[in-house]
Design a protein around this motif. Sequence first.
Motif, PDB file in Angstrom:
ATOM      1  N   ARG A   1       0.848  -1.078  -0.072  1.00  0.00           N
ATOM      2  CA  ARG A   1      -0.034  -0.048   0.124  1.00  0.00           C
ATOM      3  C   ARG A   1       0.795   1.186   0.011  1.00  0.00           C
ATOM      4  N   VAL A   2       0.420   2.427  -0.534  1.00  0.00           N
ATOM      5  CA  VAL A   2       1.109   3.829  -0.746  1.00  0.00           C
ATOM      6  C   VAL A   2      -0.165   4.630  -0.169  1.00  0.00           C
ATOM      7  N   ASP A   3       0.551   5.498   0.642  1.00  0.00           N
ATOM      8  CA  ASP A   3      -0.335   6.430   1.284  1.00  0.00           C
ATOM      9  C   ASP A   3      -0.075   7.921   0.595  1.00  0.00           C
ATOM     10  N   LEU A   4      -1.049   8.109  -0.241  1.00  0.00           N
ATOM     11  CA  LEU A   4      -1.129   9.577  -0.913  1.00  0.00           C
ATOM     12  C   LEU A   4      -1.818  10.464  -0.300  1.00  0.00           C
ATOM     13  N   GLY A   5      -2.348  10.126   0.682  1.00  0.00           N
ATOM     14  CA  GLY A   5      -3.083  11.137   1.556  1.00  0.00           C
ATOM     15  C   GLY A   5      -4.567  11.622   0.743  1.00  0.00           C
ATOM     16  N   ILE A   6      -5.084  10.730   0.005  1.00  0.00           N
ATOM     17  CA  ILE A   6      -6.302  11.166  -0.557  1.00  0.00           C
ATOM     18  C   ILE A   6      -7.476  10.161  -0.145  1.00  0.00           C
ATOM     19  N   ASP A   7      -8.445  10.471  -0.678  1.00  0.00           N
ATOM     20  CA  ASP A   7      -9.780   9.413  -0.532  1.00  0.00           C
ATOM     21  C   ASP A   7      -9.641   8.296  -1.421  1.00  0.00           C
ATOM     22  N   GLY A   8      -9.655   7.000  -0.922  1.00  0.00           N
ATOM     23  CA  GLY A   8      -9.442   5.970  -1.662  1.00  0.00           C
ATOM     24  C   GLY A   8      -8.113   5.136  -1.246  1.00  0.00           C
ATOM     25  N   ARG A   9      -7.720   4.297  -1.951  1.00  0.00           N
ATOM     26  CA  ARG A   9      -6.464   3.642  -1.671  1.00  0.00           C
ATOM     27  C   ARG A   9      -5.638   3.573  -2.943  1.00  0.00           C
ATOM     28  N   ALA A  10      -4.230   3.597  -2.656  1.00  0.00           N
ATOM     29  CA  ALA A  10      -3.359   3.137  -3.791  1.00  0.00           C
ATOM     30  C   ALA A  10      -2.413   1.999  -3.484  1.00  0.00           C
ATOM     31  N   ASP A  11      -1.957   1.313  -4.338  1.00  0.00           N
ATOM     32  CA  ASP A  11      -1.391   0.289  -4.048  1.00  0.00           C
ATOM     33  C   ASP A  11      -0.408  -0.401  -5.356  1.00  0.00           C
ATOM     34  N   PHE A  12       0.747  -0.946  -5.013  1.00  0.00           N
ATOM     35  CA  PHE A  12       1.570  -1.685  -5.897  1.00  0.00           C
ATOM     36  C   PHE A  12       0.990  -3.029  -5.824  1.00  0.00           C
ATOM     37  N   ILE A  13       0.837  -3.905  -7.010  1.00  0.00           N
ATOM     38  CA  ILE A  13       0.175  -5.058  -6.931  1.00  0.00           C
ATOM     39  C   ILE A  13       1.067  -5.884  -7.863  1.00  0.00           C
ATOM     40  N   TYR A  14       1.555  -7.093  -7.247  1.00  0.00           N
ATOM     41  CA  TYR A  14       2.160  -7.999  -7.938  1.00  0.00           C
ATOM     42  C   TYR A  14       1.608  -9.379  -8.012  1.00  0.00           C
ATOM     43  N   MET A  15       1.189  -9.736  -9.549  1.00  0.00           N
ATOM     44  CA  MET A  15       0.803 -11.209  -9.637  1.00  0.00           C
ATOM     45  C   MET A  15       1.743 -12.279 -10.146  1.00  0.00           C
ATOM     46  N   GLU A  16       2.191 -13.184  -9.487  1.00  0.00           N
ATOM     47  CA  GLU A  16       3.006 -14.001  -9.938  1.00  0.00           C
ATOM     48  C   GLU A  16       2.240 -14.805 -10.843  1.00  0.00           C
ATOM     49  N   LYS A  17       3.023 -15.550 -11.748  1.00  0.00           N
ATOM     50  CA  LYS A  17       2.852 -16.374 -12.807  1.00  0.00           C
ATOM     51  C   LYS A  17       1.627 -17.415 -12.408  1.00  0.00           C
ATOM     52  N   GLY A  18       0.306 -17.422 -12.697  1.00  0.00           N
ATOM     53  CA  GLY A  18      -0.755 -18.222 -12.599  1.00  0.00           C
ATOM     54  C   GLY A  18      -1.420 -17.631 -11.482  1.00  0.00           C
ATOM     55  N   GLY A  19      -1.254 -16.255 -10.951  1.00  0.00           N
ATOM     56  CA  GLY A  19      -1.907 -15.448 -10.025  1.00  0.00           C
ATOM     57  C   GLY A  19      -3.119 -14.921 -10.608  1.00  0.00           C
ATOM     58  N   SER A  20      -4.251 -14.540  -9.933  1.00  0.00           N
ATOM     59  CA  SER A  20      -5.402 -13.888 -10.425  1.00  0.00           C
ATOM     60  C   SER A  20      -6.094 -13.180  -9.134  1.00  0.00           C
ATOM     61  N   VAL A  21      -6.827 -12.264  -9.470  1.00  0.00           N
ATOM     62  CA  VAL A  21      -7.729 -11.481  -8.547  1.00  0.00           C
ATOM     63  C   VAL A  21      -9.211 -11.819  -8.822  1.00  0.00           C
ATOM     64  N   PRO A  22      -9.997 -12.268  -7.607  1.00  0.00           N
ATOM     65  CA  PRO A  22     -11.046 -12.793  -7.901  1.00  0.00           C
ATOM     66  C   PRO A  22     -11.989 -12.084  -8.741  1.00  0.00           C
ATOM     67  N   GLU A  23     -12.873 -12.531  -9.430  1.00  0.00           N
ATOM     68  CA  GLU A  23     -13.763 -11.840 -10.280  1.00  0.00           C
ATOM     69  C   GLU A  23     -14.774 -10.769  -9.441  1.00  0.00           C
ATOM     70  N   HIS A  24     -14.755  -9.443 -10.039  1.00  0.00           N
ATOM     71  CA  HIS A  24     -15.157  -8.292  -9.333  1.00  0.00           C
ATOM     72  C   HIS A  24     -15.490  -7.147 -10.360  1.00  0.00           C
ATOM     73  N   THR A  25     -16.592  -6.346  -9.787  1.00  0.00           N
ATOM     74  CA  THR A  25     -16.861  -5.124 -10.331  1.00  0.00           C
ATOM     75  C   THR A  25     -16.311  -3.949  -9.333  1.00  0.00           C
TER      76      THR A  25
END
Length: 219
Positions: free
Chosen positions: A121-145
């Motif tokens: 996570r990166v603190d930008l001092g804003i409403d919301g959130r900011a992140d560096f995200i790394y996906m290894e080979k075969g990695g996935s984020v669950p389906e979302h909207t």
Amino acid sequence: MIKLHPSYAQLERYVEGSCNAGEGLIVSAHLDMCLQCRSKVTEMENSLADKMLANQVPLDPAYAEMCRKIVELPAEIGGTPALHQTLELDGRQFTLPRALRRYASQINGWSHMVGKLWQARVDLGIDGRADFIYMEKGGSVPEHTHRGSELTLVLDGEFSDGLRDYDTGDFILCDGRHTHMPHTDADEGCLVFSIVDQPLHFTSGLARLLNPFSHLFFK
């Protein structure tokens, strides 16, 4: 090859200094990686300058402040950048665009998420959130909207989400119109920088059980 770029309206807001801090940061980082968009921004800046001179339009305070901060960015001394150029994870080093280098030393370590996902996570001092995200080979984020909007810049590698394929430098905007499941099969994995202004809304599998509590993870 970069295929996805900020819209004309987004670049125009950036040049005028009217975009919010999160959007401005990701657009700026994309410009560090994209010659095509840098050329467009230069043309837009020249056009705006000509208009101001011709009409004696006072410089917007927000734009003036943005210019001041750019001028005051640490310069390279003795051939070594004053800012951290790379981000490290598990022995791997990723070169960051200039706009994101100041945050490399500010993250409080990496967190191992579900599966083959890592998050810093990166603190930008804003409403919301900011992140560096790394996906290894075969990695996935669950389906979302999205309840709000999500801005993502691909920093290294490539991934797909069921809607299209993305490569290094691509600028991506998703909102409630999009349902997707980011994943990567690339040997090198994929590193992105993402800013969201509302919690994700998961749409399938066990991840849906997290929706009532998503605001807790968003803090």
